[in-house]
Design a protein around this motif. Structure first.
Motif, short mmCIF file in Angstrom:
data_model
loop_
_atom_site.label_atom_id
_atom_site.label_comp_id
_atom_site.label_asym_id
_atom_site.label_seq_id
_atom_site.Cartn_x
_atom_site.Cartn_y
_atom_site.Cartn_z
N ALA A 146 12.56 12.64 -2.40
CA ALA A 146 11.35 13.23 -2.96
C ALA A 146 10.50 12.15 -3.58
O ALA A 146 9.27 12.11 -3.37
N VAL A 147 11.16 11.24 -4.32
CA VAL A 147 10.40 10.14 -4.95
C VAL A 147 9.69 9.32 -3.89
O VAL A 147 8.50 9.01 -3.99
N ASN A 148 10.43 8.98 -2.82
CA ASN A 148 9.82 8.20 -1.75
C ASN A 148 8.61 8.91 -1.17
O ASN A 148 7.57 8.30 -0.93
N TRP A 149 8.79 10.19 -0.93
CA TRP A 149 7.68 10.96 -0.35
C TRP A 149 6.48 10.95 -1.27
O TRP A 149 5.35 10.68 -0.82
N VAL A 150 6.72 11.22 -2.53
CA VAL A 150 5.60 11.29 -3.46
C VAL A 150 4.86 9.95 -3.51
O VAL A 150 3.63 9.89 -3.40
N ILE A 151 5.65 8.88 -3.62
CA ILE A 151 5.01 7.56 -3.74
C ILE A 151 4.23 7.22 -2.48
O ILE A 151 3.08 6.80 -2.54
N SER A 152 4.86 7.45 -1.32
CA SER A 152 4.16 7.01 -0.11
C SER A 152 2.91 7.85 0.12
O SER A 152 1.87 7.33 0.54
N ILE A 153 3.01 9.14 -0.16
CA ILE A 153 1.82 9.97 0.04
C ILE A 153 0.72 9.57 -0.93
O ILE A 153 -0.45 9.44 -0.55
N SER A 154 1.10 9.30 -2.19
CA SER A 154 0.04 8.92 -3.14
C SER A 154 -0.61 7.61 -2.75
O SER A 154 -1.82 7.46 -2.86
N VAL A 155 0.22 6.65 -2.30
CA VAL A 155 -0.38 5.38 -1.89
C VAL A 155 -1.34 5.61 -0.73
O VAL A 155 -2.47 5.10 -0.72
N GLY A 156 -0.88 6.40 0.22
CA GLY A 156 -1.75 6.68 1.37
C GLY A 156 -3.05 7.31 0.95
O GLY A 156 -4.14 6.89 1.37
N VAL A 157 -2.95 8.34 0.11
CA VAL A 157 -4.16 9.03 -0.34
C VAL A 157 -5.08 8.07 -1.07
O VAL A 157 -6.30 8.04 -0.83
N LEU A 158 -4.48 7.24 -1.94
CA LEU A 158 -5.31 6.33 -2.72
C LEU A 158 -6.03 5.33 -1.83
O LEU A 158 -7.23 5.07 -2.01
N VAL A 159 -5.29 4.76 -0.88
CA VAL A 159 -5.92 3.76 -0.01
C VAL A 159 -7.05 4.43 0.79
O VAL A 159 -8.14 3.86 0.96
N THR A 160 -6.79 5.64 1.26
CA THR A 160 -7.85 6.36 1.97
C THR A 160 -9.06 6.56 1.08
O THR A 160 -10.21 6.36 1.51
N MET A 161 -8.78 6.95 -0.16
CA MET A 161 -9.90 7.17 -1.09
C MET A 161 -10.68 5.89 -1.30
O MET A 161 -11.92 5.90 -1.32
N ILE A 162 -9.95 4.79 -1.45
CA ILE A 162 -10.65 3.51 -1.65
C ILE A 162 -11.52 3.20 -0.45
O ILE A 162 -12.68 2.78 -0.57
N GLY A 163 -10.95 3.44 0.74
CA GLY A 163 -11.70 3.17 1.96
C GLY A 163 -12.98 3.99 2.00
O GLY A 163 -14.07 3.46 2.24
N ILE A 164 -12.85 5.29 1.75
CA ILE A 164 -14.02 6.17 1.79
C ILE A 164 -15.03 5.74 0.74
O ILE A 164 -16.23 5.64 1.01
N ALA A 165 -14.50 5.46 -0.47
CA ALA A 165 -15.41 5.13 -1.57
C ALA A 165 -16.15 3.84 -1.26
O ALA A 165 -17.36 3.73 -1.50
N SER A 166 -15.44 2.86 -0.71
CA SER A 166 -16.13 1.59 -0.51
C SER A 166 -17.09 1.68 0.67
O SER A 166 -18.09 0.97 0.71
#
Lengths: 152, 780
Positions: B692-712
């Motif tokens: 569960a920890v792995n899932w949460v971390i990897s999904i959050s990283v993915g979401v964050l990187v996507t957000m950074i991409g969209i924002a930039s």
């Protein structure tokens, strides 16, 4: 491929290798104005050489090509650095390139740029790197196979 | 000249090793002896000036840009301590010549001792706070070396370490106080700071400064609860104990409090802390001293309690109290120095210091016993007119009765002080008497390691001189009072005031207090066996030593636990930390700055092939997670790579597409090569929580990187410079392939370093494969 009769492979290789090498040299020269350049050219050349090694085996290739590809790496780096340093001779900052048109004896009206010399450095380095990696890993593989055979 | 005087011990310390190597016949101490005697004589010449109120000031510029200069200043206080250090120093060196045999490492001993002497002189004569601090730490270091002199013994090294930890802790706190003081007044000169004392006392940081400076003084002078290093420091050779741990170093804290009391005295906080802790130390030290069985341990606790008494008197702050304090510093140095030397003689001549084994030594060592008699009875404050301890104790009682500072707090607590003073003195009386009678009278209890006999005369000279001083001071206290003590009181209190030591024939409450101490002390001593069991109750299992051990081991274990807690050695865990920090940092930054924006203004239309490729790539990437076979996972991962190169084609990046194609092929081939040799996936049974920890971390990283991409993509602050490259590629670079022109011409340096990276990687692989130890050679 040891042990199997791979005549077809060897025959096609001899033809194809030259086509690949030619294509790689084309890529290298075309680089400035069309897709290509030292990097891809170098990889392509390495590809041709690897094909030779695969078809003919190590022992044969060792006899035919007596070049140590490791030397390509310093040669390539040296060419690139010297190209950069060359601009000092003309009082220019490091790695300033220039280009000019020349009338060459066979090729005629040609456009030559010092950037190509730099690309040549890249080309040599890439060939050296790729071949060094593949050959050293492959040689290791071969030795291990041999030692396994001898142990059993 | 004054600088040369302070420098002399350091210079001598340089030449000691040469003498040690060169001269074998003569005991090294004889050469060393010259240094303190010369210095003592030199400092004696200042007495006349100082009694006339003339103060000498010599400056040597050290770091003038920071206002740190080696300024030496001789006034009553400094001169008294300088005389004490050099005087006792001479006697201790003389004593050590007979105490230490030539088989010891004398070179080390005298180098450390001279370093200490120089440092101590520097402490008492420095006018600059930071120079004072420098010398202060030098005394800590040289004391550390001296305590650990017999470094083969475990107790010596642990005692040295303990004293080092505690005094350096205090020293650093003191440095903090010094820095604040220098910052507030704008000068590092002690005289300058005293002149601007008002600024410090009225500043809001005053309590903080006071506590920091007093931490330094209390740790150095072994005040409660930092007294625990002093009994452990008794592992040092006895001359060292006599010099450092009775007469000089432990008085450095006293010196500091005295020196700065012109600033602090008169404030309630200073009064409460200094006299409170002083009295507490007095009582606790004397109470604990009765319990000890080792001669030097008794003397150590006795020193602690006497230092507490002096500290308390400095805290009282009245002129009578300060006179009593400085008088007692002098007296304590004489009788405690002689007692340590006597303890050393007993140890040296009988082979033990345990008073349970000693007894009846009077007949064997009559001179030593006589010396001990004067020392112990003077320490006890026994009412005999030829003992200086009695005089200063009378003055102590006297000063505990009257206080000038009449704030409400002082009035509230001061009535209890005389009781504490008497209580502490009763135990002082008990252990002093015990020290004398149990050692020298009665029967010999035990077979001693050596046949007891009188010490050689050389060893007796120093204690004899000290004991003579005890008697002389008692008979003519005012000779010392006028020449030494009154200028000292002048430096501490600001005005000389009453400096006549006359209380020795007044019939006042002080005398009754002394008599009470005498009677009760005798009673306590005679009934000692009856009440000794109290020690199992009061200190019981509590002791400062245990607290210290607990703190040290607690810190070590705690940091071990902490480090072992997160440095698990598992790469998975470290990866998790890195990613969690990344997630926290980025998400906090985004939410705080409101950095996330989404604009649909300049989006290109999505073509169907691109969409299809993207779906295939996503599917492949997702598939690799669930692959059970490594080879299959690599091949499926290859789909992502080739898909990317297809995307490059669609996005019109032919060079990238070509390169990506070849590089992907090579990497897949290399992966296959490596993984061919690995065993199959051991289906690792991860717990659901880990998963569960792995899932949460990897999904959050993915979401964050996507957000950074969209924002930039959505916020374009500047025009891209690609226009320039497109325009000038042919004009300046002579080529139409903009990518290649950028690579070899506009940004050729990057390419050059990248091929360097490639070259290094290739050579790295080559050396890893070729230069590893072969299996046949084994692991050596």
């Amino acid at each position: 491929m040891k042990g199997t009769n791979d005549l077809i492979l060897k025959t096609t290789t001899t033809i194809i290798v030259f086509i690949i090498l030619g294509f790689s040299i084309y890529l290298f020269f075309a680089g400035h104005n069309a897709p290509g350049g030292g990097f891809i050219g170098g990889l392509m050349t390495a590809g041709a050489l690897v094909l030779l090694y695969i078809s003919y085996g190590f022992k044969t290739m060792k006899r035919v090509i007596r070049i140590d590809f490791k030397n390509f790496i310093p040669i390539g780096l040296l060419i690139a650095v010297l190209t950069g340093i060359g601009s000092f001779v003309f009082g220019q900052p490091f790695l300033s390139h220039t280009d000019a048109y020349f009338e060459l004896p066979i090729l005629g009206h040609s456009h030559l740029a010092t950037a190509m010399l730099f690309d040549l450095g890249v080309y040599f380095t890439v060939v050296g790197v790729t071949m060094t990696i593949i050959l050293s890993i492959a040689a290791d593989e071969g030795e291990e196979e041999l030692s396994k055979v001898s142990e059993s | 000249m004054l600088h040369a005087a302070v420098l002399l011990p350091f210079l001598a310390a340089f030449f000691i090793p040469l003498l040690y190597r060169g001269v074998k016949q003569v005991h090294l101490g004889w050469f060393v002896l010259l240094v303190p005697i010369v210095l003592f004589g030199y400092f004696l010449t200042f007495i006349k000036e100082v009694t006339q109120g003339v103060h000498t000031l010599k400056t040597f510029e050290w770091i003038p840009s920071l206002g740190v200069n080696v300024t030496f200043y001789i006034d009553g206080l400094g001169l008294f301590f300088a005389l004490l250090i050099t005087g006792i120093g001479s006697l201790v060196v003389l004593y050590s010549i007979y105490y230490l045999s030539k088989a010891e490492k004398l070179g080390h001993f005298y180098v450390y001792l001279l370093l200490f002497m120089g440092a101590m002189l520097g402490v008492v004569l420095s006018d600059n706070l930071f120079v004072l601090y420098t010398f202060w730490e030098l005394t800590s270091i040289s004391s550390f070396l001296l305590i650990g002199y017999w470094y083969q013994r475990e107790k010596s090294t642990s005692g040295a370490l303990k004293s080092m930890m505690i005094t350096v802790f205090g020293g650093l706190a003191m440095l903090g106080g010094f820095l604040l003081m220098a910052d507030i007044t704008g000068t590092a000169s002690i005289r300058g700071i005293i002149e601007n004392g008002e600024m410090i006392v009225t500043s809001s940081l005053f309590p903080f400064i006071l506590v920091l400076v007093l931490l330094g003084a209390f740790t150095k002078s072994a005040q409660f609860p930092f007294h625990t290093w002093l009994p452990d420091a008794m592992e040092a050779p006895t001359p060292v104990s006599a010099f450092l741990h009775s007469a000089t170093m432990v008085k450095a804290g006293i010196y500091l409090v005295a020196r700065l009391s012109l600033i602090f005295a008169g404030t309630d906080l200073f009064f409460l802390i200094v006299s409170g802790f002083g009295l507490l130390t007095l009582c606790w030290g004397s109470y604990m001293a009765v319990r000890q069985t080792d001669l030097k341990a008794i003397l150590a606790y006795s020193t602690i309690s006497q230092l507490g008494m002096i500290m308390a008197m400095l805290g009282f702050g009245t002129e009578v109290a300060i006179l009593a304090a400085v008088f007692h510093i002098l007296n304590h140095a004489t009788f405690k120095g002689s007692l340590f030397m006597v303890a050393g003689i007993i140890d040296h001549e009988t082979g033990t210091r345990d008073i349970r084994r000693l007894g009846g030594l009077f007949t064997f060592m009559p001179i030593t016993a006589t010396l001990a008699f004067f020392g112990t009875f003077s320490m006890a404050g026994f009412p005999l007119p030829f003992l200086n301890g009695f005089l200063s104790k009378e003055m102590f009682f006297e000063s505990s009765l009257h206080f000038e500072n009449a704030s409400t707090i002082v009035e509230a607590v001061s009535p209890y002080f005389p009781y504490l003073a008497v209580g502490g003195s009763i135990f002082t009386f008990v252990y002093s008497i015990m020290l004398f009678f149990r050692t020298f009278t009665g029967k010999q209890r035990d077979k001693l390691p050596k046949e007891p006999h009188e010490a050689p005369i050389g060893m007796l000279i120093s204690p004899i001189i000290l004991v003579l001083l005890v008697i002389v001071i008692a008979f003519v206290p005012n000779v010392f009072g006028h020449s030494l003590l009154s200028p000292m009181v002048d430096s501490i209190a600001g005005s000389a005031g009453e400096t006549h030591i006359k209380f020795w024939h007044g019939l006042g409450p002080a005398l009754y207090m002394s008599l009470a101490v005498l009677l009760l002390g005798t009673a306590f001593y005679l009934t000692r066996t009856k009440w000794e069991r109290i020690y199992t109750i009061l200190p019981g299992k509590l002791s400062a030593a245990k607290a210290y051990d607990g703190i040290i081991t607690g810190i070590i274990n705690g940091s071990k636990k902490l480090t072992n807690g997160y440095m698990t050695g598992s790469l998975r865990h470290y990866m998790i930390y890195i990613l969690i920090f990344f997630i926290a940092l980025v998400s906090i930054t985004i939410s705080v700055t409101g950095g996330f924006k989404m604009s649909f203004d300049d989006l290109a239309p999505i073509a169907i092939p691109e969409l299809l490729i993207a779906i295939v790539m996503a599917g492949a990437a997702f598939g690799t997670i669930f692959m059970k076979n490594r080879i299959a996972a690599i091949l499926v991962l290859g789909i992502v790579g080739y898909g990317l190169s297809l995307l490059f084609v669609f996005f019109r990046a032919p060079d990238l597409a070509l390169t990506q194609l070849i590089v992907e092929t090579v990497t897949v081939a290399l992966f296959l090569l490596c993984f061919y040799h690995l065993p199959n996936f051991d289906k690792q049974k991860e717990s659901k929580r880990t998963n569960a920890v792995n899932w949460v971390i990897s999904i959050s990283v993915g979401v964050l990187v996507t957000m950074i991409g969209i924002a930039s993509h959505s916020t374009k602050l500047f025009e891209p410079i690609s226009e320039y490259f497109l325009k000038n590629s042919y004009k300046l670079g002579g080529g139409d392939n903009v990518v290649n022109v950028i690579l070899v011409d506009f940004r050729g340096l990057d390419t050059m370093l990248e091929i360097l990276v490639l070259g290094l990687a290739a050579l790295g692989i080559f050396t890893m494969i070729k230069l590893r130890p072969s299996k046949k050679e084994g692991n050596d």
